[in-house]
Motif scaffolding. Sequence first.
Motif, PDB file in Angstrom:
ATOM      1  N   VAL A 190      53.902   1.816  99.131  1.00  0.00           N
ATOM      2  CA  VAL A 190      53.428   2.235  97.810  1.00  0.00           C
ATOM      3  C   VAL A 190      51.974   2.060  96.965  1.00  0.00           C
ATOM      4  CG1 VAL A 190      53.678  -0.755  97.987  1.00  0.00           C
ATOM      5  CG2 VAL A 190      54.404   0.550  95.400  1.00  0.00           C
ATOM      6  N   HIS A 239      56.834   5.396  93.524  1.00  0.00           N
ATOM      7  CA  HIS A 239      55.849   4.708  94.602  1.00  0.00           C
ATOM      8  C   HIS A 239      54.517   3.920  94.043  1.00  0.00           C
ATOM      9  CE1 HIS A 239      58.242   5.965  97.837  1.00  0.00           C
ATOM     10  NE2 HIS A 239      58.832   7.025  97.461  1.00  0.00           N
ATOM     11  N   TYR A 253      62.413   5.078 101.391  1.00  0.00           N
ATOM     12  CA  TYR A 253      61.350   5.131 101.330  1.00  0.00           C
ATOM     13  C   TYR A 253      61.268   6.360 101.193  1.00  0.00           C
ATOM     14  CZ  TYR A 253      61.350  -0.075 103.857  1.00  0.00           C
ATOM     15  OH  TYR A 253      61.657  -1.037 104.029  1.00  0.00           O
ATOM     16  N   TRP A 283      57.533  -1.399 101.865  1.00  0.00           N
ATOM     17  CA  TRP A 283      57.198  -0.337 101.821  1.00  0.00           C
ATOM     18  C   TRP A 283      56.616   0.850 101.067  1.00  0.00           C
ATOM     19  CZ3 TRP A 283      59.969   2.955  97.952  1.00  0.00           C
ATOM     20  CH2 TRP A 283      59.744   2.558  96.130  1.00  0.00           C
TER      21      TRP A 283
END
Length: 841
Positions: A611, A544, A33, A609
């Motif tokens: 993003v 991302h 991540y 995650w």
Amino acid sequence: MFRQAHNDSWYPANVPSTVHLDLIENGLLEDPYYRDNLMKTYWVEVLDWEYQSNFTIDNHTLSKQVVELVFEGLDTHTNISLNGETIAQTNNMHRTWIIDVKDKLKSDKVNTLNIYFKSSPMYDLEAAKNFLPFVLPANYSHSRKASYHYGWDWGPRIVTSGIWKPIKIRSYDKVLIDGLLFRNSKIAIQNQSQADIFGFVEAKVSQKGSYTLEIFDIKSQQLIFRDNLNISQFVNEVQKYNFSFKIVNPQLWWTRNLGDPYLYNFQVSIRDQDGNLIDQKTTKYGIRTAEWIQTKDQQGNGTSFGLHLNGIPVFMKGGNYIPPDMFMPRAFKNPKAYNKTIQDAIDANYNMLRLWGGGQYEHDIFYDICDEKGILIWHDMMFACALYPGTPEFLENIARETIDNVKRLRNHPSIAMWNGNNEVLIGWKEWGWQDLYTEEQRVTVFQWYLNIFNETIPNVLNEVDPDRFYWPTSPTQSASHDFDSGDIHMWLVWANQEDIEIYNTHVGRFNSEYGMQGMIPMSSIKQFSIASDWDKQSFVMQLHERHIQGWPNLNFYMDKYYRPTKDFESLVYASMIMQAYAVNTGIEALRRNQPFCMGSLYWQINDVWPVFSWASVDFYGQWKALHYRARKSYEDFTIFIHPNNDSALSNLTVSVVNDHLKNIVGDLYLEILDFNGTQIDRLKRSKIQISSNSRQTYSLRRQSRLNLNFNTTYLRSYFISNNQQNYLFITTQILSRPLNMELPLPNIEISYDYENNEMTLRTTNFGYYIYIYLEDDINLKLSNNFFDLTPGFSEKVKILSYHRLDHIQDILKVKTLYDTYEHNLPQQKRQFLKDALEIYQ
């Protein structure tokens, strides 16, 4: 312990887990991540992995008539051996695998359990090759595994494998309770005098004899059912035993906004003829009737589609829910994640979540919390955006998957429906999939679709959960032209780059998906990146953002609705405003149009995650602007001002929505003001009654015919209760796109109440999307944020997190849209640019 297959080095494993998590814990893989570490993970998915455990078993357990290994979740393609002998092969992460091992276990020495996990992507490639000439339009169709692992437009590609749920040893004599189904007679009125409860107990019988079935109400401490079971034949299969009883003056299960989600707690026991307890299970159960009504009506000459709960039509307010992490075992070990997400839904006035079909059937805790909190679930089966094989083996696998999960979940009152799949039928009709096949192949492939979603799944449901509504696919209608029945996924905004205003005209009967992307708070961005990444063109920021058109679409809508921002941090904030502005336009249109429309589930509440996505709450738990605005628009008593293009605003329309089950009487006000606080006009409708559970619309006519400047004017509406003389709702409505608004400096004044840990904000000018934040803290939570502030009204904001106002007052920041524009550069920089321009000229 675990290892790469055929490698000599073994490492500790923290089961339940995934290979990726175990590699991270052993320092063999960096956090995917963080920054661009995702690019360093792809090697994991193409390898095979082994898990091994050595254990002993006691003589008492092994002396039982039946001893089984229960694998609650294996991801995905495995070969299982016990003491060197293969005992099973599995191919479905959604199933529970139960294996009789009584004759294979050893009581006098260590037993060795080995699970060999084959690479799912490599399996998929081989399966696709063997499936030719049929080509399925997704790379995950052949594996019964969470689709989002293969990458989605909000999630990274991290194709996991591993023991993602617990493994248990189960042993028993005589009888094992294998399943419970509780049902109730139809609830059609709120004050029902009696409810009939009935259903069956499923039991595995290993020894014939006389037994007693008992059901005990734990809360009332009453035995409510007893029956003798005379089992004269040994049948080593699941047997069903019926029960029925009555509850006088039942307490009903309601959604959180309509009443108490009351849960009965039933204890089911089987005893032998001497009264000894053989097995016992408890289950919570809510007495309620959830009916999806589809009747022909005059509104649009179509068919209604909406939920009636205990006989009452209920507008569904909520969002779509995706898995809380790429690594589900981590979520399982952290129940706070589930509590927070569902509490976020409650705090934003949701009454429904849609559990999306590209993830997993959730852990029990998710459903337990929804039951307790009064949140309904639109529950997809785990099929999304793909076509699937229709071979007999695949259909049998799907049937077993459905049985395993529905039996586990069917007593949860929160589950309002089973939905067969996400966007499979619409994909077949509109996404060009049919072009992959010859005419003859199309017939075969579509028959596979029918075999799965119109036969296999509903046939299983009719057996194991006969009362729950089944909806074969979502959406059933096209978002571009067919709004008179069923549900739609309204992606003309975003995917087709249509104007946001199209939400006002393209209203479905039930919008089960729609949305707009936005970035996440700067303090969240700092958690996964460093300062050199803070540019939308940087590789980390591009990585991302997972939608293939993500940044182009964000740029498109930002350019069309907002002025250029002065720096990256301003872009971050403005993009969250744009997201909220868009989705809130949709929410208001849907609620203004009830009962034609009876559902608003925007995409989406959460993220897997860190993003830039459609989520209203980011991965770190921070509310974005959308979540605050959705909370306001989802209130049970709301006012919505209709769009108006008349430059004189001579005739204004306001809808008042009352979701309460009581009438409300009061005065409705509508004001026209300019951004500097001057009142241009004030209209009023006195002592109007807003009927319970209704939407009522009012026209307010102005006397003046003078044209107004929409770029400097806004509307404010509020409702004052006649009984309590308080403001039930206050709302504002801008009249032009934010791009064109000529905003003044807000002149915000803040007073502080340290005792109550709250602050009060006031302004002399219109303040648009007031944002209060800490630059580096992701844990600050406020009672309100991203709100409009208007002259004459104040806004009290309470700190709900652990922070003390007197400790953070000096570092609290306040931002408005006005602050993001170039004209608000520091004075020295503005003067420098002015001087430079004069020299150039």
